[in-house]
Design an enzyme around this catalytic site. Structure first.
Site, PDB file in Angstrom:
ATOM      1  N   GLY A   1      -0.111   1.130   5.796  1.00 49.96           N
ATOM      2  CA  GLY A   1      -1.520   0.658   6.648  1.00 49.96           C
ATOM      3  C   GLY A   1      -2.773   1.175   6.107  1.00 49.96           C
ATOM      4  O   GLY A   1      -2.666   1.210   4.718  1.00 49.96           O
TER       5      GLY A   1
ATOM      6  N   HIS B   1       3.159   4.563   0.973  1.00 48.79           N
ATOM      7  CA  HIS B   1       1.454   3.419   0.435  1.00 48.79           C
ATOM      8  C   HIS B   1       0.460   4.963  -0.216  1.00 48.79           C
ATOM      9  O   HIS B   1       0.198   5.187   1.373  1.00 48.79           O
ATOM     10  CB  HIS B   1       1.663   2.274   1.311  1.00 48.79           C
ATOM     11  CG  HIS B   1       2.513   1.337   1.049  1.00 48.79           C
ATOM     12  ND1 HIS B   1       3.034   1.240   1.418  1.00 48.79           N
ATOM     13  CD2 HIS B   1       2.249   0.526   0.920  1.00 48.79           C
ATOM     14  CE1 HIS B   1       4.016   0.025   1.400  1.00 48.79           C
ATOM     15  NE2 HIS B   1       2.681  -0.982   0.862  1.00 48.79           N
TER      16      HIS B   1
ATOM     17  N   GLU C   1      -3.297   3.747  -3.059  1.00 47.85           N
ATOM     18  CA  GLU C   1      -3.582   2.257  -3.601  1.00 47.85           C
ATOM     19  C   GLU C   1      -5.585   1.969  -3.079  1.00 47.85           C
ATOM     20  O   GLU C   1      -5.870   1.371  -4.240  1.00 47.85           O
ATOM     21  CB  GLU C   1      -3.245   0.896  -2.383  1.00 47.85           C
ATOM     22  CG  GLU C   1      -3.866  -0.169  -3.060  1.00 47.85           C
ATOM     23  CD  GLU C   1      -2.924  -1.913  -1.667  1.00 47.85           C
ATOM     24  OE1 GLU C   1      -3.304  -2.850  -1.958  1.00 47.85           O
ATOM     25  OE2 GLU C   1      -2.655  -0.716  -0.864  1.00 47.85           O
TER      26      GLU C   1
ATOM     27  N   ASP D   1       4.886  -6.819  -3.348  1.00 45.29           N
ATOM     28  CA  ASP D   1       4.436  -6.987  -2.008  1.00 45.29           C
ATOM     29  C   ASP D   1       4.388  -7.627  -0.897  1.00 45.29           C
ATOM     30  O   ASP D   1       5.523  -7.332  -0.953  1.00 45.29           O
ATOM     31  CB  ASP D   1       2.102  -6.830  -2.325  1.00 45.29           C
ATOM     32  CG  ASP D   1       1.509  -5.636  -1.743  1.00 45.29           C
ATOM     33  OD1 ASP D   1       2.576  -5.302  -0.650  1.00 45.29           O
ATOM     34  OD2 ASP D   1       0.085  -5.424  -1.717  1.00 45.29           O
ATOM     35  N   ASP D   2       3.521  -8.685  -0.297  1.00 44.79           N
ATOM     36  CA  ASP D   2       4.018  -9.264   0.628  1.00 44.79           C
ATOM     37  C   ASP D   2       3.672 -10.464   0.142  1.00 44.79           C
ATOM     38  O   ASP D   2       2.634 -11.138   0.608  1.00 44.79           O
ATOM     39  CB  ASP D   2       2.758  -9.094   1.716  1.00 44.79           C
ATOM     40  CG  ASP D   2       3.140  -9.241   2.983  1.00 44.79           C
ATOM     41  OD1 ASP D   2       3.899 -10.424   3.281  1.00 44.79           O
ATOM     42  OD2 ASP D   2       3.077  -9.343   4.378  1.00 44.79           O
TER      43      ASP D   2
END
Length: 258
Positions: free
Chosen positions: A79, A109, A112, A190-191
């Protein structure tokens, strides 16, 4: 240098911001469970794919414990890491402490889009074994040296970092430093649904624009397998398959790869 697009079509997020996401997803820092192996989706707990606000993190770790022998292997925190103190919200800390006590693997995470301090919180407070992205670790040389010595794994996603603006193309991407230092890292997509990419996108980008070689791809894939959350017998099997595919002897690979 602007990376060339490995595909004719891709998400058109501006480099200064994230792709268009619902506000409630952009503004929360959430825990989720990670699954592994060949389970049927029908057997997964529904919370593995649900955005969980911070006060639900303890519930997520209880689900991890419940399904620990049924494909769930780890808990993740993701998030908006730029929210001040978001890694230290009591619910998250409580959940990750319980995960560590219960031998549930942990990944966070961090680094980043935020500072090296968030990375430090991830490894020191949340006891993360792996770091999602982790690029800003390089802002703190002492921390970076320590994480290399502890063999912490960096889950690097070059293409998404370009699209979201986490990496500026006129600077050297952190993955180049990881490569040069032979750090423990892997390439990841990643996504794929958000970024409309595959893992090959990241391979092509790093090979064409950052000088990555086949030998480096082998090294980072060995690292990915060694740092995976697979049970030890399955991890050994995976590594054996990689050594065979790469024409490497495990003993020789042990000296070459961390």
């Amino acid at each position: 240098m602007e990376p060339s697009s490995p595909k004719p079509s891709y998400i058109t997020a501006g480099r200064g911001g994230s792709p268009s996401l619902p506000a409630q997803l952009r503004s929360c820092r959430t825990s989720s469970a990670w699954t592994s192996r060949s389970a049927s989706p029908a057997s997964w707990p529904s919370s593995t794919t649900t955005c969980r606000p911070l006060h639900w993190s303890p519930e997520v770790v209880e689900l991890c414990k419940k399904y620990q022998q049924r494909t769930v292997v780890a808990i993740d925190l993701a998030g908006d890491e730029t929210l001040e103190g978001s890694s230290l919200f009591p619910g998250h800390v409580q959940a990750f402490e319980e995960a560590a006590r219960s031998s549930i693997h942990r990944t966070v995470h961090a680094g980043e889009a935020s500072s090296a301090e968030v990375v430090r919180e991830a490894v020191d407070t949340l006891k993360a074994e792996r770091l999602g992205h982790g690029y800003h670790t390089l802002e703190d040389e002492a921390l970076y040296k320590r994480l290399r010595q502890e063999n912490v794994h960096f889950e690097v996603c070059p293409w998404s970092s370009y699209l979201t603006g986490a990496w500026k193309p006129d600077t050297q991407h952190a993955v180049v430093r990881f490569k040069n230092d032979q750090a423990n890292y892997s390439l990841n997509s990643d996504d794929p649904l958000v970024f409309k990419s595959t893992l090959d996108t990241d391979y092509q980008m790093t090979k064409r624009d950052m000088g990555f070689t086949e030998e480096e791809f082998k090294r980072l894939n060995i690292n990915a397998a060694k740092s995976s959350f697979l049970p030890e017998d399955e991890k050994t099997e995976l590594l054996d398959r990689l050594y065979h595919a790469y024409g490497m002897l495990p003993s020789a690979a042990a000296g070459q790869h961390r």
